[in-house]
Each structure stands twice: as structure tokens, then as C-alpha cells.
Motif scaffolding. Sequence first.
Motif, PDB file in Angstrom:
ATOM      1  N   HIS A  59       0.838  -1.197   0.000  1.00  0.00           N
ATOM      2  CA  HIS A  59       0.000   0.000   0.000  1.00  0.00           C
ATOM      3  C   HIS A  59       0.878   1.254   0.000  1.00  0.00           C
ATOM      4  O   HIS A  59       2.044   1.221   0.406  1.00  0.00           O
ATOM      5  N   GLN A  60       0.295   2.365  -0.431  1.00  0.00           N
ATOM      6  CA  GLN A  60       1.014   3.635  -0.451  1.00  0.00           C
ATOM      7  C   GLN A  60       1.410   4.052   0.960  1.00  0.00           C
ATOM      8  O   GLN A  60       0.647   3.903   1.908  1.00  0.00           O
ATOM      9  N   THR A  62       3.137   7.378   3.237  1.00  0.00           N
ATOM     10  CA  THR A  62       3.512   8.787   3.221  1.00  0.00           C
ATOM     11  C   THR A  62       5.013   8.904   3.472  1.00  0.00           C
ATOM     12  O   THR A  62       5.669   7.949   3.922  1.00  0.00           O
ATOM     13  N   ASP A 129       6.751  11.988  -1.815  1.00  0.00           N
ATOM     14  CA  ASP A 129       5.388  11.695  -1.361  1.00  0.00           C
ATOM     15  C   ASP A 129       4.422  11.988  -2.506  1.00  0.00           C
ATOM     16  O   ASP A 129       4.242  13.145  -2.900  1.00  0.00           O
ATOM     17  N   SER A 130       3.810  10.944  -3.041  1.00  0.00           N
ATOM     18  CA  SER A 130       2.967  11.099  -4.222  1.00  0.00           C
ATOM     19  C   SER A 130       1.636  11.789  -3.942  1.00  0.00           C
ATOM     20  O   SER A 130       0.908  12.132  -4.874  1.00  0.00           O
ATOM     21  N   ARG A 131       1.317  12.037  -2.681  1.00  0.00           N
ATOM     22  CA  ARG A 131       0.071  12.746  -2.375  1.00  0.00           C
ATOM     23  C   ARG A 131       0.166  14.224  -2.756  1.00  0.00           C
ATOM     24  O   ARG A 131      -0.854  14.885  -2.969  1.00  0.00           O
ATOM     25  N   ALA A 164       8.841   8.407  -5.719  1.00  0.00           N
ATOM     26  CA  ALA A 164       7.429   8.171  -6.025  1.00  0.00           C
ATOM     27  C   ALA A 164       6.961   9.408  -6.775  1.00  0.00           C
ATOM     28  O   ALA A 164       6.794  10.472  -6.169  1.00  0.00           O
ATOM     29  N   THR A 202       9.571   3.331  -5.818  1.00  0.00           N
ATOM     30  CA  THR A 202       8.284   2.850  -5.323  1.00  0.00           C
ATOM     31  C   THR A 202       7.190   3.221  -6.330  1.00  0.00           C
ATOM     32  O   THR A 202       7.432   3.891  -7.320  1.00  0.00           O
ATOM     33  N   ASN A 203       5.998   2.775  -6.057  1.00  0.00           N
ATOM     34  CA  ASN A 203       4.893   2.923  -7.009  1.00  0.00           C
ATOM     35  C   ASN A 203       4.185   4.276  -6.882  1.00  0.00           C
ATOM     36  O   ASN A 203       3.712   4.614  -5.802  1.00  0.00           O
ATOM     37  N   ALA A 226       5.860  -2.257  -8.231  1.00  0.00           N
ATOM     38  CA  ALA A 226       5.923  -0.819  -8.514  1.00  0.00           C
ATOM     39  C   ALA A 226       5.891  -0.553 -10.016  1.00  0.00           C
ATOM     40  O   ALA A 226       6.541  -1.255 -10.802  1.00  0.00           O
TER      41      ALA A 226
END
Length: 286
Positions: A59-60, A62, A129-131, A164, A202-203, A226
Motif C-alpha cells: 500500500h502507499q 507517506t 510523497d505522491s500525495r 514516487a 516505489t509505485n 511498482a
Amino acid sequence: MQIKDLFSKKKKYASIPSEVMKQDLPDGVMTKCPKCKKISITKELIKNVKVCSNCGFHHQMTAFERIEFLLDEASFEEFDKEMISSNPLHFPDYIEKLESDRKKTDLNEAVVTGKGTIDGIPVVIAVMDSRFRMGSMGSVVGEKITRAIERATSEFLPFIIFTASGGARMQEGILSLMQMAKTSAALNRHSELGCLAISILTNPTTGGVSASFASLGDFNFAEPGALIGFAGRRIIEQTIREELPEDFQTAEFLLNHGQLDAVLPRTEMRSKLYTILHLHQGGVLQ
């Protein structure tokens, strides 16, 4: 232990006992795995570093979740926390979107950099951080990563980066693309002094990030499953007029084609990184 054992393709995932599902629970108490559809108690999933105990799906995470799981407790010292992006090209609504992401993620940008220790070994670390703007690389992301690499170089420390990203940030145009060369040059200077650099993809890790610093470590690892690549699958298929393999641009595909050193499950990541750091310091494996 032998050095070849570090790169075994055998995957091991920690097992978390399944719990009986209950209805009408508050949001966030349970998490559904997007791969096997198993529903787990969120607290137990977090204890297992957000790896599904049933199928091993990662899972993703942070940026600060990664830092907490990787570094020794209370050892992290953050760099350049207050650095924020401007709008050099006057792109419509860009500042508003940045501010929205700051509120949503409690981050000022798409990468967190700093210094800490792994079982007592000091390292400089950068975690994307892909968010935040899909982890896109703008001027601040490139500058923070470059400064972190330069800090590692000046203190003769290993540099570890978790990537990411959706690629270069379109709102900053050529200024974003310039970060590819800047970060790569900083890594080259780091390497010339004999310093260690480790990249964990990472993915997802795509676009200009995959084509620059993400692929320039002395060791290039990836998490299982990924997505890693430059251009999108559909664009490539339309260009070459061929259908690509089902697993194209996955970590496992890249490993099989010699573009990665290993695919490391997250549950093994810390111990494997420590072993490499220990060896680089001149340590002896027992």
C-alpha cells in the motif's frame, strides 16, 4: 550471510492474523486491499508496514511513514522544511493547487529530506510523497534533493532516496526539466568521492524522475509491483504499433531485464539497507 543472499528473488511477507469483519465501523478502521480484496484492520496493516498479509501488496506510504519505519527513533533531522514553490511561469491556479496540497498533506512540497541513522549508521535521506502534486518534480523538489545530496557529499555520508513521482511538473516547464541535470550532476560528484547512493523506486516512479536521479544509485532497488517507466504504456504501444507484455514497466519486469539490482519487499527493506551500509563502512558479515 553472503552478499548474494541480499538479492534473493524469494519474497517473504510478515503474516498478520485476519480478524472477523464487522459492519458499520467508522471510516479508516478497515482497509481493503486493491489486489486481493482482503479487508484488514488498519492498525494491523500499519504494523506490517502497510504490506497486505494475504497477497503481499504494498500500500502507499507517506513520506513520514517511511522515515519512521526506516530510521532509528528520534534520529531524524529535517532539511529545508520551509522551502516552497513559486509560480515562475504564471500558470493559472498553480499557487491555489499548491496551497490545497499543503493543507491536504501537511507537507510544503513533494519531497522530505533530512539526516538520521539506521541502527546507528548515519545517512542522508530523501523521501518523495505522491500525495503532493502526484510527487511531481518541480524546482523545489529538485533543489531539496540536490541540497540533500550535497550535504551527504560534504559529510561523506551515504545517500538514500525513495522515489514516487508522476514525472516533471508541467506547471514549471523547462525549470522543472532542468532539475534532471542538476540532481544527476550532484549524484555524480557524490559518486566521485566514493560515497554510497541507494535508490528505492516505489509505485509509481515515472517520467523525468525515472530518467534521472531515481536510476542513478550505486544500488537501484524497487518495491514489489511498482510501476516504473518513462512514457506511458499506451503512448509506447501507439508509437511502436505493438502490444506490450502484461507485466511491462513493473519492478519485476525491469529486474528481469537488468534495470534493477533487486526487488525488495518492504518488510525486508530496513535489514537489507543496514547490511549494505555496514558493508560499505568496511564491516564484516557474521
